[in-house]
Design an enzyme around this catalytic site. Structure first.
Site: not given
Ligand code: AMP
Length: 537
Positions: A181, A326, A434, A439
């Site tokens: 990640t 994850e 916040k 929020w």
């Molecule tokens: P990654 O592990 O790099 O794919 O990032 C995952 C994170 O991307 C998630 O925990 C979200 O915060 C964000 N994310 C993924 N898909 C969406 C979505 N459709 N809308 C808003 N946030 C998203």
């Protein structure tokens, strides 16, 4: 029967039964390459034999730095199929992060596209764990590198090998893939996928209530194979019988459009920034998306204006999806339903703004700061927790278990879940604003702001405020040649959000910083504007 799930079985199946579907690639060297699943299997077996002759064994990590291509697809199957682990590295990471990842994973070999040879030349003294580098090209295109004199040529490597390879049998919980990640703080963290988790995810993801893939689909994953396995498409497309169109290095609007139009792609998958580029290009040439049925939008929240453009102007159904590294990554999908099909425009927009319902195999709940469950009433905000057979139970070679609590994984996202099960991301927990104990969702403000015709990109961050702890600041990148003032944008937002959510100020910048996966780098934006309200008052 207790037959273990094995990734190699996917390709064996596709080679036998998906005889109508092709794998098409825009090659890094130029030109279009096309072949069948049968051809892919034969070359994958040659590659598996080649890996054996390179002394690759079960459990070894073999890394890739590569675009979406047929050779990368072959590596997915050959490496995992022979019992080793494919470690896909994101080339957009900083050099120091790539060095950290390669050493942390102890990658034995690196397979690299021509584009990234210079990147390896620059870091070669820091990746001594790697025994050899294979360039994913043929002899005619092999680079002559002074710094890396022993580069191996992919096509030369597999050419002498046999097309016969008996896939070994092993426990389905054997590790198959590794992704790191790219968080905004600290070192990247490794997530390991097993044969079992990968197959279960792929089977669930391709169904019509999820990514809607089938034998009539030609799926174009713009989402990179170095970012959570292109959302699992290299596994779910062959299971569904779909053809695949790999875009190679061409992610810009013009290159994508040429491929979509020329190959009659039916299903597209990618992040909102990519679609922005594509839509701008299609608008500019008055093109169409006539072959396309679905566009899957994920990775960041899909703005309403983008979904309306796809649906109402180009007749493409937008599938809003959410997930994370994850989670392999599929978590929830806002798929077609009878209710959505007959809903009026406002209702449809309200539902499609949500990231959808959990796909089969994923359980979701929201909790408070003490991890106590909160109501699924569509209003209450809480920390989003998930569990399921393709969700990580820990990080690779990492003792930090703070996100893994009571059999659930804390996603780090804050969301609501409504009585019908639709989940809506409010923010990353560290990005939620916040203000005076209440929020504010930065994502919702951004989504409204990009609906203004003069706005190319919007970012909202909460920054210190003398009276309210934090207040939202809106940062805007204007479209080329477009004019809009701070006051005009504030007025534009007034009827869209509660009054106290309105950003206190709007600033204009030429560009916003992004992470290696294309998300806004809000830590940097926050520190840049940290004193904005403190110095104003
Ligand atoms: P990654 O592990 O790099 O794919 O990032 C995952 C994170 O991307 C998630 O925990 C979200 O915060 C964000 N994310 C993924 N898909 C969406 C979505 N459709 N809308 C808003 N946030 C998203």
């Amino acid at each position: 029967m207790d037959k273990p799930l094995n990734i190699a079985d996917i390709l064996e199946y596709a080679a036998t039964f998906n005889t109508d579907s092709q794998i098409v690639t825009r090659q890094v060297e130029g030109g279009i390459h096309r072949y069948s699943y049968g051809d892919a299997l034969r070359r994958t077996k040659k590659l598996a034999n080649a890996l054996r002759s390179l002394d690759v064994h079960q459990g070894d990590r073999i890394a890739t730095l590569a675009w979406n291509t047929y050779r990368h697809f072959e590596l997915y199957y050959a490496i995992s199929g022979m019992g080793a682990i494919i470690h896909t590295i994101n080339p957009r990471l900083f050099a120091e992060q790539i060095i950290y990842i390669v050493n942390h994973a102890e990658d034995k070999y690196l397979f690299v596209d021509l584009t990234f040879v210079p990147l390896l030349e620059a870091i070669k003294d820091h990746i001594a764990v790697v025994k050899g580098i294979v360039v994913m090209t043929d002899a005619a295109h092999m680079p002559r590198s002074q710094v890396l004199p022993n580069l191996i040529c992919y096509e030369d490597l597999i050419a002498p090998e046999s097309e016969d390879f008996a896939w070994p049998e092993f426990d389905e919980r054997t590790a198959a893939g590794l992704c790191y990640t790219s968080g905004t703080t600290g070192n990247p963290k490794g997530v390991m996928y097993s044969h079992r988790s990968t197959l279960l995810h792929a089977i669930s993801a391709c169904r019509s209530s999820a990514l809607n893939l089938g034998p009539m689909s030609r799926v174009l994953p713009v989402v990179p194979m170095f970012h959570v396995c292109a959302w699992g498409i290299p596994y779910s497309a062959p299971i569904a019988g779909a053809g695949i169109v790999f875009p190679g290095a061409g992610m810009d609007g013009a290159s994508l459009y040429e491929l979509i139009d020329g190959e009659k792609a039916t299903s597209l998958l990618g992040v909102p920034t990519v679609w922005l580029g594509l839509l701008n290009y299609i608008d500019s040439i008055k093109g169409n998306l006539d072959s396309v049925e679905d566009v899957v939008i994920g990775g960041s929240a899909a703005p309403r204006s983008m979904m309306e453009k796809f649906q109402d102007v180009y007749g493409v159904f937008p599938i809003h999806a959410w997930g994370m590294t994850e989670m392999s990554p599929m978590g929830s999908v806002c798929a077609r339903t009878p209710y959505l099909a007959q809903a009026d425009k406002e209702t449809r927009a309200r539902i499609q703004a949500k990231q959808g319902r959990a796909v089969f195999g994923v359980e979701m709940r929201i909790v408070d700061d003490q991890d106590q469950p909160l109501p699924h009433d569509g209003k209450t905000f809480g920390k989003l927790m998930v569990r399921g057979p393709w969700i990580a139970s820990g990080y690779y070679r990492n003792d930090d278990r703070s996100a893994f609590r009571g059999g659930w994984f804390d996603t780090g996202d804050v969301s609501t879940i409504d009585p019908a099960g639709y989940m809506q991301i409010v923010d990353r927990s560290k990005d939620v604003i916040k203000s005076g104990g209440e929020w504010i969702s930065s994502i919702e403000l951004e989504n409204h702001a990009v609906g203004h015709p003069a706005v190319a990109e919007a970012c909202v961050v909460g920054i210190p405020h003398p009276r309210w702890d934090e207040r939202p600041l809106l940062i805007i990148v204007r479209k080329a040649g477009a004019q809009v003032s701070a006051g005009e944008l504030q007025r534009f937002l007034t009827d869209k959000v509660a009054k106290w959510w309105l950003p206190d100020d709007v600033v204009f910048v030429d560009a916003l910083p992004h992470t290696a996966t294309g998300k806004l780098l809000k830590t940097e934006v926050r520190s840049k504007f940290a004193n904005h309200y403190l110095t104003q008052s």
